[in-house]
Structures are given as C-alpha cells and as structure tokens.
Design a protein around this motif. Structure first.
Motif, short mmCIF file in Angstrom:
data_model
loop_
_atom_site.label_atom_id
_atom_site.label_comp_id
_atom_site.label_asym_id
_atom_site.label_seq_id
_atom_site.Cartn_x
_atom_site.Cartn_y
_atom_site.Cartn_z
N ASP A 144 3.10 55.14 47.07
CA ASP A 144 3.03 54.33 45.85
C ASP A 144 2.63 55.18 44.65
O ASP A 144 1.84 54.74 43.79
CB ASP A 144 2.07 53.13 46.02
N ILE A 145 3.15 56.38 44.61
CA ILE A 145 2.95 57.26 43.45
C ILE A 145 4.35 57.65 42.99
O ILE A 145 5.18 58.11 43.78
CB ILE A 145 2.14 58.51 43.82
N SER A 146 4.56 57.46 41.70
CA SER A 146 5.90 57.61 41.16
C SER A 146 6.01 58.93 40.41
O SER A 146 5.18 59.24 39.54
CB SER A 146 6.09 56.42 40.22
N ASP A 147 7.01 59.74 40.74
CA ASP A 147 7.27 60.95 39.94
C ASP A 147 8.71 61.40 40.17
O ASP A 147 9.47 60.70 40.83
CB ASP A 147 6.25 62.06 40.27
N GLY A 148 9.07 62.57 39.64
CA GLY A 148 10.44 63.08 39.74
C GLY A 148 11.06 63.19 38.37
O GLY A 148 10.69 62.45 37.46
N HIS A 149 12.03 64.10 38.23
CA HIS A 149 12.61 64.35 36.90
C HIS A 149 13.52 63.23 36.44
O HIS A 149 13.94 63.19 35.29
CB HIS A 149 13.35 65.70 36.90
N HIS A 150 13.86 62.31 37.35
CA HIS A 150 14.77 61.22 37.01
C HIS A 150 14.50 60.08 37.98
O HIS A 150 14.09 60.33 39.13
CB HIS A 150 16.22 61.72 37.15
N ALA A 151 14.74 58.84 37.54
CA ALA A 151 14.47 57.69 38.42
C ALA A 151 15.19 57.83 39.76
O ALA A 151 14.70 57.34 40.79
CB ALA A 151 14.89 56.40 37.72
N LYS A 152 16.35 58.50 39.75
CA LYS A 152 17.13 58.60 40.98
C LYS A 152 16.50 59.53 42.02
O LYS A 152 16.96 59.58 43.16
CB LYS A 152 18.55 59.08 40.67
N VAL A 153 15.52 60.31 41.62
CA VAL A 153 14.87 61.22 42.58
C VAL A 153 13.36 60.96 42.66
O VAL A 153 12.59 61.81 43.06
CB VAL A 153 15.16 62.70 42.26
N ASP A 154 12.98 59.76 42.24
CA ASP A 154 11.59 59.31 42.35
C ASP A 154 11.47 58.62 43.70
O ASP A 154 11.99 57.53 43.90
CB ASP A 154 11.30 58.34 41.18
N THR A 155 10.79 59.28 44.66
CA THR A 155 10.84 58.79 46.04
C THR A 155 9.56 58.13 46.52
O THR A 155 9.54 57.54 47.60
CB THR A 155 11.15 59.97 46.99
N GLY A 156 8.49 58.25 45.73
CA GLY A 156 7.20 57.77 46.25
C GLY A 156 6.74 56.46 45.64
O GLY A 156 5.66 55.97 45.95
N ASN A 157 7.55 55.89 44.74
CA ASN A 157 7.09 54.68 44.02
C ASN A 157 7.08 53.47 44.94
O ASN A 157 7.65 53.47 46.03
CB ASN A 157 7.96 54.45 42.79
N GLN A 158 6.49 52.42 44.43
CA GLN A 158 6.26 51.24 45.25
C GLN A 158 7.55 50.64 45.83
O GLN A 158 7.55 50.14 46.94
CB GLN A 158 5.54 50.19 44.40
#
Ligand code: LLP
Length: 421
Positions: A144-158
């Motif tokens: 449940d931690i959001s990161d990554g250079h683009h929404a398409k590679v944000d893998t940890g979000n809720q």
C-alpha cells in the motif's frame, strides 16, 4: 566536427557501428554494466545483502551472462525467464521467480527446477501448498505504498493487482502451516523508476514489520525500482544516502531480532538503462507547417517507452555539428500511427536525411518491449566489449527473412512456395 558531449560513448564510435551494422541497432557498453553492478555491490559492505538483476529490463543472453559474471542472481517473472537463466548456467538457488497470475503448468515447471517461487496471491499459495506440502516458498505482499515513474508501473499502491494484502498475511501463514510449507521469504516491489526515495524506506519498514509473524523467515526482498535520470538536468537518485539510511534500519532489525535473515534488492533499469543507446537513421525531413519532423527508421515497435509512458529519452544527432544552427524537431518513427513519436519539440542541430541519431538510456525496457508491429524486423544488438571490441549479440533479420519466418510460424511457408513455384 564538434559533437554533443553528453553521450557516454564517443560519437565517432557510434557512427562507425551505425555504418557497419546498419540501423536500427541497440548498442550496449559492457564496462558500464560491470561498473554499475560493482557500484551496487559496494553499497552495503557490512550487511548480508545480495543482488538480483531484473531480467525483464534486458534479457539479451550476453547481457545476462555479463551480470551473472558480476555475482548477481536473477529476478524473473515468467517461466520463460526462469528457463533462460537456467540455460545460461545459473543455478536454481540464484533464481527468484516472482509469479503473477501464474498457471499450474508454470508452477509445476518452476517447482521442478527448484527455483525460489515468490507467490503473490492467496489462491496461488493454497494451490502451491496443496501440490507441494512440506516445501518452501516466498510471499509477495502489497505494501500500500504508491510510487513509480508512471501510473502504469506503480505496483505497490492499494489498488494494485500485485501481492497479498497486508491483512491477509496471517491467513497466508495459516495456509502454509496447514501444509507444512515454510515461508522462507517476504517480498514487495513498489514501482519502477521510484520518485521518492522515502517510499523505499517506508516499504522496508512495512516488510520488516510484516515479517514478524513469519517464523521460518530466511530473507526479505525489497524489490527493484532504483531510478535513473533521463533528462540531463535531472538529479540522480542518491544511492549512498539511501544505502546509509537503509543500512541503519536493517542493522537495527538484525540486532533486535537475532535471527539469520538476509536481504535482497532486484534492480533492472539502474544497471542496464544508461548502458544502452538506440541508433537510428533519419530518412525524411518534413515541414508540416507548424511542426518540423525528422522521420527515422525505427519507432515505438522498437522503443515503446515514449508512446506508452510519455517517457523522455535524449536524442543526439551524431552526424551533425552539435554547435551548428539549431532547429526544433518532432522526431517521428516509421510506424503507421500518429502516436509514434520518439521525441517532441527537440532542439537539434540542423539535420538531414542520412544523419544518424543516438537515442540515449535505452538499455532497459527497450529491446525487451520491442515488437514486430507493422511486420518490421527487430533491431540488431551490438555490444562494445570491456576490451573495446564491437560484437554482434543479435543480428537483424532482412525483410525477406522476417516475412518468411511469419509464413513458417503460421504454417504457410509450404503453400507460399508451391504458389510461387
Ligand atoms: N522486481 C519486480 C517484481 C518488478 O516488477 C520489477 C519491474 C523490477 C524488480 C525491476 O524494476 P526496475 O529496477 O527496473 O525499475 N516497462 C517499464 C518498467 C516496468 C517494470 C516492471 N517491473 C518502463 O519502461 O519504465
């Protein structure tokens, strides 16, 4: 001739490669890949940290061999990547397979090979435990931690599809316990191209905390995501500062827990991204009224990142005098879609058909994401070896070979032959 000084390779060398191999061609620098591996390995001198290379960033077998030679294991995400690493001589214990909607057949294959299976859903964990009671695995959690250079590679979000929910970890432990399966590892990956270093520290915290209920724990894997600067004015990720802060926390964890736990990181981009350049040739200069276009012999079939993520890659004209008159260009690919742009509003020296362009920082997620859309052949790949030689590490197919391969794969090669004979 004066050249743009920002390239990591002498432009004359790149020109020689473009002329000899033709374009499009990916060029990789072995010594840079090796140096970057060694830099990472020096980051945690007094902690049990091991490094896994994320094969998906660049899976050319020659590149995998180089990185294996630097003492890295491998982070794989498909059975095919597992087989590739095994075939290249890596032992199963050095291969970490993070599954994601894995099939039963893939699970059976991986289990047979003896690689470490990192399981990302309760359903799959149940299936694994039923099939292999008394065995071992690792679990991937959703921090449940959001990161990554683009929404398409944000893998940890809720809302991410990846990993087991934090509140379901006790259930995972119960399921494993019921079948005598030992959960040896816990893993998370919050995103690729991390924007906020504090987020990796937060992820480390979540993993350390979540490991509390895992009695058989042998390792914690913090995933990949170390970013690289793509623009010349971008500040590079401060690896030393990160290592300093992470070391403090990990040492405290080891002291407080008094059990032999080791740690993994699994970077891809950081190792190979800056060590790759895509060479392409301009064949068209076209004034469309409001925009001036440079048309090239590559496109999003070979470098998808700009089209998919609006990613920026610096483009350098290696044929032109960097200090000559400058123009603002849209750099277009040769794919039949208007979204096929490699760079927008780029200031380049006045360019003409026949000039060669170097597209920087394309060693990661360049060739591995390439396709044959519009039925074009894939680029060639050339390695500048540590000794300074130029070595073909993948040859480009001719247009005729490309078409013949399609006919062969679709079972029409024979028909085509008899129709034309
Ligand atoms: N570990 C796991 C579980 C991953 O999913 C990934 C990347 C990595 C490690 C390596 O991440 P890196 O250190 O390379 O950031 N195609 C996108 C990147 C997708 C990455 C997917 N997973 C791009 O071109 O930016």
């Amino acid at each position: 001739m004066q050249h743009n000084p920002s390239l990591p390779v002498d432009p004359d060398r790149l020109l020689a490669i473009a002329q000899k191999w033709g374009t499009p061609t990916y060029v990789y620098m072995e010594s840079m890949i090796r140096e970057r591996c060694q830099m990472l390995k020096r980051l945690f001198p007094d902690l049990p940290v091991s490094w896994l290379y994320a094969v998906k960033a660049n899976d050319n077998p020659h590149i995998i061999r180089i990185i294996s030679g630097e003492g890295f294991g491998f982070d794989t995400v498909s059975y095919e990547e597992v087989l590739l690493c095994l075939k290249l001589g890596t032992g199963p214990k050095q291969i970490f397979y993070t599954e994601n909607n894995m099939t039963d057949a893939e699970m059976q294959g991986a289990a047979k090979e003896g690689v470490t299976l990192n399981i990302g859903s309760l359903g799959r964990l149940r299936a694994f435990c039923e099939a292999y009671p008394g065995s071992e695995c690792s679990i991937r959690i959703k921090p449940d931690i959001s990161d990554g250079h683009h929404a398409k590679v944000d893998t940890g979000n809720q809302d991410s599809k990846f990993g087991i929910r934090l509140d379901l970890i006790p259930e995972a432990v119960r399921v494993a316990g019921e079948h005598g399966v030992r959960i040896r590892g816990i893993h998370a990956h919050i995103g690729s191209g991390i924007q906020e270093p504090e987020n990796i520290l937060a992820e480390i915290e979540v993993l350390l905390k979540s490991s509390a209920g895992l009695d058989d724990l042998a390792f914690i894997n913090f995933g990949g995501g170390i970013p690289i600067p793509y623009r010349h004015d971008e500040t590079p990720f401060d690896l030393d500062r990160f290592a300093h802060l992470a070391s403090k926390r990990l040492k405290a964890f080891l002291e407080a827990n008094n059990r032999p736990v080791s740690f993994f990181f699994e970077p891809g981009r950081w190792i190979v991204g800056p060590a790759g350049i895509l060479l392409t040739q301009v064949n068209t200069v076209k004034d469309q009224g409001r925009k001036l276009f440079l048309g090239t012999d590559t496109g999003f079939n070979h470098l998808l990142r700009p089209a998919l993520y609006e990613a920026y890659h610096e483009v350098v004209n290696i044929s032109a005098d960097a200090h000559g008159t400058s123009q603002t260009y849209h750099i277009a690919g040769n794919i039949c879609e208007s979204g096929d742009m490699l760079g927008l509003d780029r200031a380049l020296p006045e360019s003409k058909p026949g000039d060669y362009l170097a597209i920087r920082d394309t060693g990661a997620y360049g060739m591995t994401m390439a396709s044959q859309y519009n039925r074009r052949a894939l680029p060639a790949e050339v390695l500048i070896t540590a000794e300074g030689y130029h070595k073909t590490i993948r040859s480009r197919k001719t247009p005729a070979e490309t078409v013949n391969d399609l006919l062969k794969e679709t079972g029409l090669a024979a028909a085509q032959k008899s129709e034309t004979s």
